[in-house]
Design an enzyme around this catalytic site. Structure first.
Site, PDB file in Angstrom:
ATOM      1  N   THR A  14       0.831  -1.217   0.000  1.00  0.00           N
ATOM      2  CA  THR A  14       0.000   0.000   0.000  1.00  0.00           C
ATOM      3  C   THR A  14       0.862   1.262   0.000  1.00  0.00           C
ATOM      4  O   THR A  14       0.673   2.164  -0.825  1.00  0.00           O
ATOM      5  CB  THR A  14      -0.907  -0.005   1.256  1.00  0.00           C
ATOM      6  OG1 THR A  14      -1.606  -1.247   1.290  1.00  0.00           O
ATOM      7  CG2 THR A  14      -1.896   1.137   1.232  1.00  0.00           C
ATOM      8  N   LYS A 107       6.232   1.468  12.818  1.00  0.00           N
ATOM      9  CA  LYS A 107       6.162   1.792  14.264  1.00  0.00           C
ATOM     10  C   LYS A 107       6.530   0.597  15.132  1.00  0.00           C
ATOM     11  O   LYS A 107       7.109   0.750  16.207  1.00  0.00           O
ATOM     12  CB  LYS A 107       4.770   2.291  14.656  1.00  0.00           C
ATOM     13  CG  LYS A 107       3.635   1.328  14.343  1.00  0.00           C
ATOM     14  CD  LYS A 107       2.713   1.936  13.338  1.00  0.00           C
ATOM     15  CE  LYS A 107       1.891   0.912  12.619  1.00  0.00           C
ATOM     16  NZ  LYS A 107       1.158   1.471  11.495  1.00  0.00           N
ATOM     17  N   GLU A 131       8.769   9.673  10.020  1.00  0.00           N
ATOM     18  CA  GLU A 131       7.555  10.487  10.168  1.00  0.00           C
ATOM     19  C   GLU A 131       6.270   9.680  10.012  1.00  0.00           C
ATOM     20  O   GLU A 131       5.302   9.870  10.748  1.00  0.00           O
ATOM     21  CB  GLU A 131       7.577  11.606   9.112  1.00  0.00           C
ATOM     22  CG  GLU A 131       6.468  12.610   9.244  1.00  0.00           C
ATOM     23  CD  GLU A 131       6.487  13.332  10.586  1.00  0.00           C
ATOM     24  OE1 GLU A 131       5.637  12.997  11.418  1.00  0.00           O
ATOM     25  OE2 GLU A 131       7.341  14.198  10.789  1.00  0.00           O
ATOM     26  N   GLY A 136       0.444   8.437  10.496  1.00  0.00           N
ATOM     27  CA  GLY A 136       0.494   8.463   9.026  1.00  0.00           C
ATOM     28  C   GLY A 136       0.900   9.787   8.416  1.00  0.00           C
ATOM     29  O   GLY A 136       2.062  10.177   8.463  1.00  0.00           O
ATOM     30  N   GLY A 189     -11.984  -2.091   4.116  1.00  0.00           N
ATOM     31  CA  GLY A 189     -10.520  -2.063   4.059  1.00  0.00           C
ATOM     32  C   GLY A 189      -9.895  -1.178   5.133  1.00  0.00           C
ATOM     33  O   GLY A 189      -8.704  -0.886   5.086  1.00  0.00           O
ATOM     34  N   GLU A 192      -7.810  -4.811   9.347  1.00  0.00           N
ATOM     35  CA  GLU A 192      -7.173  -6.026   8.848  1.00  0.00           C
ATOM     36  C   GLU A 192      -8.116  -7.223   9.040  1.00  0.00           C
ATOM     37  O   GLU A 192      -9.020  -7.170   9.877  1.00  0.00           O
ATOM     38  CB  GLU A 192      -5.915  -6.323   9.673  1.00  0.00           C
ATOM     39  CG  GLU A 192      -4.918  -5.202   9.762  1.00  0.00           C
ATOM     40  CD  GLU A 192      -4.038  -5.114   8.535  1.00  0.00           C
ATOM     41  OE1 GLU A 192      -3.931  -6.120   7.816  1.00  0.00           O
ATOM     42  OE2 GLU A 192      -3.484  -4.034   8.298  1.00  0.00           O
ATOM     43  N   ASP A 203      -1.470  -1.260  18.528  1.00  0.00           N
ATOM     44  CA  ASP A 203      -0.962  -0.340  17.504  1.00  0.00           C
ATOM     45  C   ASP A 203      -0.848   1.074  18.085  1.00  0.00           C
ATOM     46  O   ASP A 203       0.162   1.763  17.887  1.00  0.00           O
ATOM     47  CB  ASP A 203      -1.918  -0.365  16.299  1.00  0.00           C
ATOM     48  CG  ASP A 203      -1.533   0.632  15.236  1.00  0.00           C
ATOM     49  OD1 ASP A 203      -0.546   0.387  14.528  1.00  0.00           O
ATOM     50  OD2 ASP A 203      -2.208   1.689  15.129  1.00  0.00           O
ATOM     51  N   LYS A 207       2.721   3.523  18.797  1.00  0.00           N
ATOM     52  CA  LYS A 207       2.884   4.933  18.402  1.00  0.00           C
ATOM     53  C   LYS A 207       3.090   5.810  19.629  1.00  0.00           C
ATOM     54  O   LYS A 207       3.932   6.712  19.640  1.00  0.00           O
ATOM     55  CB  LYS A 207       1.664   5.390  17.599  1.00  0.00           C
ATOM     56  CG  LYS A 207       1.520   4.643  16.277  1.00  0.00           C
ATOM     57  CD  LYS A 207       0.148   4.851  15.678  1.00  0.00           C
ATOM     58  CE  LYS A 207      -0.045   4.030  14.427  1.00  0.00           C
ATOM     59  NZ  LYS A 207      -1.449   3.955  13.993  1.00  0.00           N
TER      60      LYS A 207
HETATM   61  N1  LIG Z   1      -0.941   1.206   5.159  1.00  0.00           N
HETATM   62  C1  LIG Z   1      -0.963   2.307   5.891  1.00  0.00           C
HETATM   63  O1  LIG Z   1      -1.916   3.087   5.838  1.00  0.00           O
HETATM   64  C2  LIG Z   1       0.174   2.625   6.818  1.00  0.00           C
HETATM   65  C3  LIG Z   1       0.145   3.796   7.585  1.00  0.00           C
HETATM   66  C4  LIG Z   1       1.215   4.109   8.411  1.00  0.00           C
HETATM   67  C5  LIG Z   1       2.302   3.254   8.480  1.00  0.00           C
HETATM   68  N2  LIG Z   1       2.281   2.101   7.740  1.00  0.00           N
HETATM   69  C6  LIG Z   1       3.448   1.226   7.857  1.00  0.00           C
HETATM   70  O2  LIG Z   1       4.055   1.113   6.571  1.00  0.00           O
HETATM   71  C7  LIG Z   1       4.642  -0.169   6.426  1.00  0.00           C
HETATM   72  C8  LIG Z   1       4.082  -0.830   5.153  1.00  0.00           C
HETATM   73  O3  LIG Z   1       2.685  -0.954   5.294  1.00  0.00           O
HETATM   74  P1  LIG Z   1       1.757  -1.366   4.055  1.00  0.00           P
HETATM   75  O4  LIG Z   1       0.369  -1.079   4.486  1.00  0.00           O
HETATM   76  O5  LIG Z   1       2.266  -0.775   2.794  1.00  0.00           O
HETATM   77  O6  LIG Z   1       1.966  -2.946   4.041  1.00  0.00           O
HETATM   78  P2  LIG Z   1       1.546  -3.967   2.885  1.00  0.00           P
HETATM   79  O7  LIG Z   1       0.557  -3.373   1.980  1.00  0.00           O
HETATM   80  O8  LIG Z   1       1.239  -5.244   3.563  1.00  0.00           O
HETATM   81  O9  LIG Z   1       2.912  -4.141   2.060  1.00  0.00           O
HETATM   82  C9  LIG Z   1       4.030  -4.775   2.603  1.00  0.00           C
HETATM   83  C10 LIG Z   1       5.051  -4.939   1.517  1.00  0.00           C
HETATM   84  O10 LIG Z   1       6.211  -5.535   2.056  1.00  0.00           O
HETATM   85  C11 LIG Z   1       6.558  -6.687   1.330  1.00  0.00           C
HETATM   86  N3  LIG Z   1       7.085  -7.676   2.261  1.00  0.00           N
HETATM   87  C12 LIG Z   1       6.474  -8.182   3.345  1.00  0.00           C
HETATM   88  N4  LIG Z   1       7.266  -9.084   3.947  1.00  0.00           N
HETATM   89  C13 LIG Z   1       8.398  -9.149   3.207  1.00  0.00           C
HETATM   90  C14 LIG Z   1       9.585  -9.903   3.286  1.00  0.00           C
HETATM   91  N5  LIG Z   1       9.747 -10.802   4.254  1.00  0.00           N
HETATM   92  N6  LIG Z   1      10.526  -9.692   2.368  1.00  0.00           N
HETATM   93  C15 LIG Z   1      10.360  -8.801   1.380  1.00  0.00           C
HETATM   94  N7  LIG Z   1       9.234  -8.053   1.222  1.00  0.00           N
HETATM   95  C16 LIG Z   1       8.269  -8.234   2.143  1.00  0.00           C
HETATM   96  C17 LIG Z   1       5.285  -7.174   0.663  1.00  0.00           C
HETATM   97  O11 LIG Z   1       5.612  -7.897  -0.503  1.00  0.00           O
HETATM   98  P3  LIG Z   1       4.485  -8.523  -1.482  1.00  0.00           P
HETATM   99  O12 LIG Z   1       3.710  -7.343  -2.005  1.00  0.00           O
HETATM  100  O13 LIG Z   1       5.248  -9.204  -2.545  1.00  0.00           O
HETATM  101  O14 LIG Z   1       3.666  -9.419  -0.614  1.00  0.00           O
HETATM  102  C18 LIG Z   1       4.586  -5.846   0.369  1.00  0.00           C
HETATM  103  O15 LIG Z   1       5.016  -5.338  -0.867  1.00  0.00           O
HETATM  104  C19 LIG Z   1       4.331  -0.926   7.723  1.00  0.00           C
HETATM  105  O16 LIG Z   1       5.394  -0.775   8.624  1.00  0.00           O
HETATM  106  C20 LIG Z   1       3.108  -0.195   8.251  1.00  0.00           C
HETATM  107  O17 LIG Z   1       2.976  -0.288   9.660  1.00  0.00           O
HETATM  108  C21 LIG Z   1       1.262   1.774   6.920  1.00  0.00           C
END
Ligand SMILES: NC(=O)c1ccc[n+]([C@@H]2O[C@H](COP(=O)([O-])OP(=O)(O)OC[C@H]3O[C@@H](n4cnc5c(N)ncnc54)[C@H](OP(=O)(O)O)[C@@H]3O)[C@@H](O)[C@H]2O)c1
Length: 440
Positions: A14, A107, A131, A136, A189, A192, A203, A207
């Site tokens: 994402t 985080k 940041e 977010g 969405g 989770e 969570d 933070k």
């Molecule tokens: N989503 C939000 O709104 C949000 C907000 C604030 C902070 N965050 C933080 O941002 C980070 C990413 O979140 P996200 O929502 O983007 O997560 P996500 O959609 O689940 O994406 C995770 C990505 O990491 C890859 N990945 C996971 N495990 C891996 C591994 N062992 N080796 C290599 N690649 C791996 C996945 O690969 P595949 O795609 O190939 O499976 C995917 O591309 C997290 O730390 C989350 O806490 C997210």
């Protein structure tokens, strides 16, 4: 460093995919504002062939995030995989060991290993920017780390989890149960498939542990946080809160007290009409109270690909603007070795008002016994309301809901009073106790 700032992005989900899009679509603007072009030269995710709706064909693909972190093809390692263990931990360490600045939105990683990673970054003269890890898209880290340098913070609190705030908002707006609203959040969405981490408050605690460290110059201590989620909040609580002039929010609160830092995550009553009570849906908010600036609040999107990538891009731009060879600001606002141990103020010493909802047998003397138990603990009541009794079976075994609001008292006193009420044998089920958050 070349005339491009070269990014290695691990994680193309994402946030990662939104960042790639942002860097590509806003190339010209970012070059002007960052003082140099930003190029994505390396990428990694779990699955190479997944269609992510982005074009990363010009970047080198790495199967292993640690190899990407060490690669000579990058200047900045952007960790967007998540998780407090490997490969996030090992790859961030590898990046810092091999001279790469790090940007992360993780985080969980920072709550567990933040002090160690901050120390490594300092020792190697590198930046560790995060940041997006708290609230977010709200630039709260920069504000706390840089803009409030001359302030002693007394309290930082906020709505730090959009999923919980969405559920509580829906429950109040539509009169629906917790379970129904959680299901809706999952369908939309916002939650989770396994929502435990959000709804049980973990969570928010991650933070809050980062905010508390920045606020009070203490080591990050997620385990020192009192934790209570929103799963026990009922529609009856929400309706009673509204009638009493309050709204229920899941708050993360860290306060400096004479006995240490009181850090807690729990549902709290906040007065209707207060700024924090008006934060609805998935929106986040962080409020800071400090000696010099007074109080301030920032609100905005706490999650979502674009909003989170916006914060990540800001961190990247700060690195682009930093001068090589110059001392970089410490990741946690002061040198990691100078952070104080986190002295935990125990929850039983917490002081505040309380909302209590009891279901009791509708017998003579019940109200008097509750009042006695409260008086024994020196608790004075702001209000005590007995609702219309509900008849269970043809008029027998009637139950009466009672709602109490106390003046300021201690958690220890409230717990003792409720134990007394329970031992009097008039209570049906468990008492509901929700803390009232005093706002300045
Ligand atoms: N989503 C939000 O709104 C949000 C907000 C604030 C902070 N965050 C933080 O941002 C980070 C990413 O979140 P996200 O929502 O983007 O997560 P996500 O959609 O689940 O994406 C995770 C990505 O990491 C890859 N990945 C996971 N495990 C891996 C591994 N062992 N080796 C290599 N690649 C791996 C996945 O690969 P595949 O795609 O190939 O499976 C995917 O591309 C997290 O730390 C989350 O806490 C997210």
């Amino acid at each position: 460093m070349s005339n491009h700032l070269r990014l290695g992005i691990a994680g193309l989900g994402t946030v990662g995919a939104a960042l790639v899009r942002m860097v590509q679509e806003k190339e010209e603007m970012l070059t002007t504002r960052c003082g140099q072009a930003i190029a994505i030269t390396g990428v990694n995710a779990r699955s190479k062939n997944k269609d992510r709706g982005i074009d990363v064909s010009s970047a080198k693909w790495f199967d292993d995030p640690v190899a990407l972190a060490k690669s000579d093809d990058i200047d900045v390692y952007v960790e967007l995989m998540g998780g407090d263990g490997d490969p996030a931990y090992s790859s961030v360490k590898a990046a810092l060991e091999s001279g790469k600045h790090v940007v992360t939105a993780n985080k969980a990683l920072l709550a567990k290993h933040g002090v160690e990673l901050a120390e490594m970054a300092e020792q190697n003269g590198l930046l560790l920017n995060y940041e997006a890890a708290v609230a977010g898209g709200i630039p709260i880290i920069k504000v706390m780390r840089e803009s409030l340098t001359a302030n002693s913070v007394t309290r930082v609190f906020g709505i730090l989890n959009g999923t919980c705030n969405y559920i509580l908002t829906r429950m109040e707006d539509d009169g629906l149960s917790f379970e129904t609203c959680l299901k809706d959040a999952q369908d939309l969405g916002f939650a989770e498939a396994d929502p435990t981490f959000d709804i049980e408050g973990n969570d928010t605690a991650h933070k809050l542990s980062i905010l508390a460290s920045l606020a009070f110059g203490t080591r990050i201590a997620p385990d020192a946080i009192y934790l209570e989620g929103i799963t026990k909040i009922t529609i009856e609580d929400i309706e009673a809160a509204r009638e009493l002039g309050y709204r229920i929010k899941l708050l993360g609160v860290a306060t400096k007290t004479s006995s240490g830092v009181e850090s807690r995550v729990h549902p709290a009553m906040v007065p209707l009409g207060s700024a924090i009570a008006e934060i609805g849906g998935v929106t986040n908010a962080v409020s800071i109270e400090a000696d010099t600036v007074g109080s301030l609040m920032m609100s905005g999107p706490g999650a979502g690909g674009d909003a989170t990538a916006s914060a990540v891009a800001g961190d990247i731009c700060d690195i682009a603007k930093s001068k090589p060879g110059h001392q970089h600001g410490p990741a946690l606002g002061q040198p990691a070795h100078s952070l104080l141990p986190h002295e935990r103020s125990q929850m039983r010493a917490h002081e505040g008002g309380y909302f209590i909802r009891l279901t009791v047998q509708d017998k003579p003397g019940t109200m008097a016994s509750i009042a006695t138990r409260m008086a024994e603990q020196d608790i004075s009541l702001e209000s005590i309301v007995q609702r219309k009794p509900k008849s269970k079976s043809g008029g027998e075994n009637t139950q009466a809901p009672i709602i109490l609001v106390t003046h300021e008292t201690t958690e220890q006193a409230i717990k003792a009073a409720l134990e007394g009420v329970s031992s009097d044998g008039r209570l049906i089920g468990e008492a509901q106790m929700i803390r009232i958050e005093k706002l300045s």
